[in-house]
Each structure stands twice: as C-alpha cells, then as structure tokens.
Design a protein around this motif. Sequence first.
Motif, PDB file in Angstrom:
ATOM      1  N   UNK A 151      -5.886   7.046  -4.522  1.00 35.71           N
ATOM      2  CA  UNK A 151      -6.089   7.095  -3.081  1.00 35.71           C
ATOM      3  C   UNK A 151      -7.521   6.918  -2.624  1.00 35.71           C
TER       4      UNK A 151
ATOM      5  N   UNK B 119      -9.127  -0.486 -10.466  1.00 32.77           N
ATOM      6  CA  UNK B 119      -8.536  -1.757 -10.897  1.00 32.77           C
ATOM      7  C   UNK B 119      -8.057  -2.551  -9.683  1.00 32.77           C
TER       8      UNK B 119
ATOM      9  N   UNK C  16      -6.130  -6.471  -8.728  1.00 38.92           N
ATOM     10  CA  UNK C  16      -5.506  -7.716  -9.166  1.00 38.92           C
ATOM     11  C   UNK C  16      -5.723  -8.791  -8.117  1.00 38.92           C
TER      12      UNK C  16
ATOM     13  N   UNK D 117       0.275  -5.571  -5.756  1.00 33.52           N
ATOM     14  CA  UNK D 117       0.117  -6.840  -5.065  1.00 33.52           C
ATOM     15  C   UNK D 117       1.413  -7.615  -5.103  1.00 33.52           C
ATOM     16  N   UNK D 118       1.504  -8.603  -4.212  1.00 32.10           N
ATOM     17  CA  UNK D 118       2.690  -9.447  -4.189  1.00 32.10           C
ATOM     18  C   UNK D 118       2.470 -10.671  -5.054  1.00 32.10           C
TER      19      UNK D 118
ATOM     20  N   UNK E  37      -4.873   5.723 -10.798  1.00 36.19           N
ATOM     21  CA  UNK E  37      -5.227   4.676  -9.851  1.00 36.19           C
ATOM     22  C   UNK E  37      -4.427   3.436 -10.121  1.00 36.19           C
ATOM     23  N   UNK E  38      -4.671   2.415  -9.294  1.00 34.15           N
ATOM     24  CA  UNK E  38      -3.951   1.175  -9.514  1.00 34.15           C
ATOM     25  C   UNK E  38      -4.072   0.253  -8.338  1.00 34.15           C
ATOM     26  N   UNK E  39      -3.266  -0.775  -8.398  1.00 30.45           N
ATOM     27  CA  UNK E  39      -3.268  -1.775  -7.341  1.00 30.45           C
ATOM     28  C   UNK E  39      -1.865  -2.373  -7.320  1.00 30.45           C
TER      29      UNK E  39
ATOM     30  N   UNK F  24       0.187  -4.671 -15.508  1.00 29.40           N
ATOM     31  CA  UNK F  24      -0.987  -4.454 -16.350  1.00 29.40           C
ATOM     32  C   UNK F  24      -1.330  -2.972 -16.333  1.00 29.40           C
TER      33      UNK F  24
ATOM     34  N   UNK G   4       0.835  -1.201   0.000  1.00 30.03           N
ATOM     35  CA  UNK G   4       0.000   0.000   0.000  1.00 30.03           C
ATOM     36  C   UNK G   4       0.872   1.255   0.000  1.00 30.03           C
TER      37      UNK G   4
ATOM     38  N   UNK H 227      -4.235   3.495 -15.414  1.00 30.45           N
ATOM     39  CA  UNK H 227      -4.167   2.798 -14.136  1.00 30.45           C
ATOM     40  C   UNK H 227      -3.056   1.767 -14.225  1.00 30.45           C
ATOM     41  N   UNK H 228      -2.405   1.535 -13.105  1.00 30.76           N
ATOM     42  CA  UNK H 228      -1.281   0.608 -13.040  1.00 30.76           C
ATOM     43  C   UNK H 228      -1.579  -0.504 -12.049  1.00 30.76           C
ATOM     44  N   UNK H 229      -1.653  -1.740 -12.542  1.00 34.51           N
ATOM     45  CA  UNK H 229      -1.740  -2.897 -11.647  1.00 34.51           C
ATOM     46  C   UNK H 229      -0.374  -3.569 -11.682  1.00 34.51           C
TER      47      UNK H 229
ATOM     48  N   UNK I  61       2.317  -6.172 -10.023  1.00 35.19           N
ATOM     49  CA  UNK I  61       2.546  -7.326  -9.154  1.00 35.19           C
ATOM     50  C   UNK I  61       4.046  -7.544  -9.033  1.00 35.19           C
TER      51      UNK I  61
END
Lengths: 304, 304
Positions: free
Chosen positions: A27, B45, B47, A123-124, A119-121, A130, A6, A86-88, A90
């Motif tokens: 955010x 988005x 993941x 993750x591990x 925006x985005x996410x 993406x 985060x 947006x940016x995902x 990993x």
Amino acid sequence: MMNEFELIQNYFKSLPTPRGDVVIGIGDDAACLRVPQGCSVLVSTDTLVSGVHFLPTWNAYDIAYRALMVNLSDLAAMAAEPCWFLLALTLPTVDEAWLESFALGMSDVIQSFGIALVGGDTTQGPLSITITMMGLAPVDKALKRSGAQPGDEIFVSGELGAAALAVETLNENNHPMAMEKLLHPKARVDLIPYLRQYATSAIDISDGLSADLNHLCVASNVGACLMQDQIPLHASLELALHGGDDYELCFTVPAEKKKQLTKDLKQKGLKCYPIGVIEEEKGLRIEDADGNRQTLIPKGYRHF
Amino acid sequence: MMNEFELIQNYFKSLPTPRGDVVIGIGDDAACLRVPQGCSVLVSTDTLVSGVHFLPTWNAYDIAYRALMVNLSDLAAMAAEPCWFLLALTLPTVDEAWLESFALGMSDVIQSFGIALVGGDTTQGPLSITITMMGLAPVDKALKRSGAQPGDEIFVSGELGAAALAVETLNENNHPMAMEKLLHPKARVDLIPYLRQYATSAIDISDGLSADLNHLCVASNVGACLMQDQIPLHASLELALHGGDDYELCFTVPAEKKKQLTKDLKQKGLKCYPIGVIEEEKGLRIEDADGNRQTLIPKGYRHF
C-alpha cells in the motif's frame, strides 16, 4: 478513484501476514523490511507465463501455489530462510472467482511457510505471474552452487521424475501422484538446517537432474559421476535424469559427513539419497550396477 | 546446455556492477546482499506491459530506461537509497539488436544511479518487463505516505504535465521536451537527503497529481488545498493536475521548515515548488488567484 487493478491490490491486503518484521507492507510506494543484525538478504525472481510454464486451464489455486513454490525452492537451495515476497500479476481481465482461488493458493503457502506478501503490482495484459522472494541467511553463510569439491558425495532430496511424467501424460490424467507433484511441488525448506550444517554446494532441480547437476559442476569447476541404481526414480531413469519441475534439491556433502547427515535426517523422519560423487574430471558420468561408466549428456529443460 | 533465454542471463552478466555489497550476484539460485547495520531494506516492484505502459514501437533503450526509472522513483518516494534490482524479462523472440539496446538503457541507468543488477529471469512470452528494486534506509526512517499533518506545506519537485502532453500528442511528435520527459523521466533520487531531513510524507506522481495527492491524503487521514497559480505547469492546468507519468515527487513539510528547505535546495541548485497545504478536512480542494475554492475530484490514471 482506484481502477479495478488497483482494487485487486487492496484485495490482497487481506491475506494473512504472519511476520512482525514487516515495517511497511502493501500500500505504500515500497515495502520496508527489518533485517536482523548478522544476516544477509537473499532474493530471487521467477516468472510463470501462461501456456509456457502452466496451462491456462489450470486452477488459479495451483498456479499461485506453483509460482510461490518455484521461488521458495530457489531460496531453499541457498539455505536461506524465506521471509517476504512481492507479486507482479498481469491479468487479461478481472475475474473474481479466479482471483479468489489464486489468493487461496497464496494464503495456504503463506501459512505453511510463514512468509508475508509485502508488495506487488497488478497490470492488464497476457496472464503471467512474477514472484520475487526474499529471505535471510547468516552473513556469508548462503550456500552457493560453486562450493562442490572432488570427493564430495552428491545427494538428492527425493524421488525424481514424477513431474516430468505428469507433463508427458497431461492428457491421460491417470498418474494422480505425478500430477500432484507437478501441481503442488514442495519446496524443501525443511532441509535448510541440514544444508547449513553439512552441504558444500546446492541447487534446486527445476530443469532436471542432469542439467542442474551440470550447472553446479560448472560453477564449482568439477565433474560428477552418478551411481545409476542409487537414483530414486519415480518412473523411469530417463525422466529422473532429464525431466524437470520436481523442485527437489541436489547438494554436495564432504564424504566424511555422510553418515552423520543421514543419521540426523533419520532422527527427524527425513531421508536424502546419496547418488554419486564429485570428481576432478569435468563433465558428467553415470555408472551402472556392473561398474560400467558412460558419459552423461545433460539435457536442457523442455517447456510443454 | 543452455537454451537461448538462459544465454541472455549470461549476457546481462556483463553489465557494470558498481557495488561491493553484492555477495552473490547473477547466476546462482538467488542473489545475496549485505545490509549495513542500522538499515532496513526497502523493496518495490513494477511491471511494464507492451501496449499498455509503452508502445511496441519504442526503442528498447527507452523501455529499459523507463522500467528502471519507474522503480527508482518508488524508492525515492520512500527516501530510500536505491541499491540493487532484479529483472524479469518476458520476450516473444530473441532479437539481439533489441537486447543490446535494452542492455544499453539499463547500463546507463546503472551507472548514473550506482545500482547493480543482481538477478532475474528471462522467459518466452508476450513482451513485458518486471523490475524489482531494492534499497536501504536508516531503520524506521523510511518515509511513508501516511505522515502528513494538517498545516504541512505540500511540495512538488518539478513541472507537471509534460509526460501527459506527450501521451496526448504521441502521433504528432512535435513536443520534443515533453516526449523526452515521457521516455526518460528522471527519478528524484537527488532529493532523498532533503526528504529525510524535512518531509513528513511523500509519494511519487505516477498516476497524476490529483490521484497521487489523494492517495497520500487518504493514507494520512487528512485533506488538502492546492493553490492553482503555484502549480508549476508544463502545458495546461488540466494535464498538470490529472496527467500521469511525470515521476516527480509530491511531499509534505511542516510549515515552519519551509524556508530552510527552500534555502538548502537553492544552495545545491535545486528547486521544489510549494503548491498548497494539508488540511484536516478530507478531500481535495483547489483555490484560484482570487481566493475562490472549489472541490478537486482526483482522476484515475488512463493508460494509453
């Protein structure tokens, strides 16, 4: 109370935000974007997986650059002005040097193209990126693959085959210009005004000229004949026809507008190459300088 | 000329498309979406990575269902009507039975919520699913996390802790209702009209009530006090406060509108739970039935 993934999202908040139409950015639960009256929203997504679309040894800067360009190119092919993404992301682990380099790559593209990360996410998991790119086009003016008509001239926006040469010779590292094209393709957003004015259809060349022109022809229910000696080659005809990753555009223009397009482009110091003609007969053909025609079998994209 | 991953995208073309505002859908370089005048576009988005956000042993149906719900929930929390989504699917191998089950999960959610799959990308690599969900809200009416005011009542939209109980007892498999909540959370899109009419801020509960209420309070520059015996528990207070994955909504409403909201909800057979109050003093507190207050430390989300 944030975990380190985060925290990364907070880190990306410091990227430049060159747009005033972002009502809510990074955010919140979602971003909120203002769409001008008379515009449609265009959207495209592409994933880059480590070891498939790039090598794990690449600089993070180059990976970010390429991930954005691939998506920008999709919007350029629709004649849509890219606006927001947006940016995902990993990531296997949090590596600050890697992230800084990645953010710098994004920042450079953001500033060149006037787009905003909204925006985005994070993750591990196994490294993959993406990007979802969004843009704008006047209502019902987005350029499809399916508009090509028999008699239309086929254009490409630049030399083909450089990126494929770089992929073929990755370990030699003695084709610096080709490597530059592979690492830093340039989405042809500069051609959007001309596409809107002149083109009947367009596609970006990601899989290779033969494969992508074939997609365009199938969507348009037509065929095509290429003039072999008019195709701008970086290295060989083989690589120009079947090599992917160049991210130039292939588009069609009514024959009677060819001259005016070429003149308009020249005025701005730009050049596109007429390489053939759309025909009623399905399938692809290629004609050599002596007028001998043969069938051209489109080849699929080969990942490295 | 398509590889098997491109074929999959064709396969997804057969999903129901319940919307007339998709000008260009799957199959071109980008989708083109018509936005009604007076609306902003909302986009989010998320993941889901195999082994992090779901177990590889889960049914593909459940993975697809959950991936969509997580994203629908983000839009519900903004009081935005979900409309369109893109799917970036990374698969280790092409398994037709898995894909059919995955498509069925998507199809069910598509039909329940009237959303359309408009684009995507399918790549080879370690299993992960990135959904980008887009929706609409009247211009400047998207509901932020940052609008909570001291004195506002805090509501949650349902029982909390069920999904966390299911995660804790994954191997026992003797809490079918909790497991159902984990596998098939229901995004609270049904509350959007009430949020638009009454709420000052909202967030969806993905990380847990304490963590997400804390996010809302930080964004709004306020604090909160929860009434312990008003929190609707599925199992224990601990799980309700700190367990994630429920995808209920937490939102704030001016105190004077509490009665009317409750009445309006009841008329439609709905119920939300007032669980505390926003306060000027930063941080979270919890008060038991005897009026004893103590500090509540928000806990982060623990992946399983």
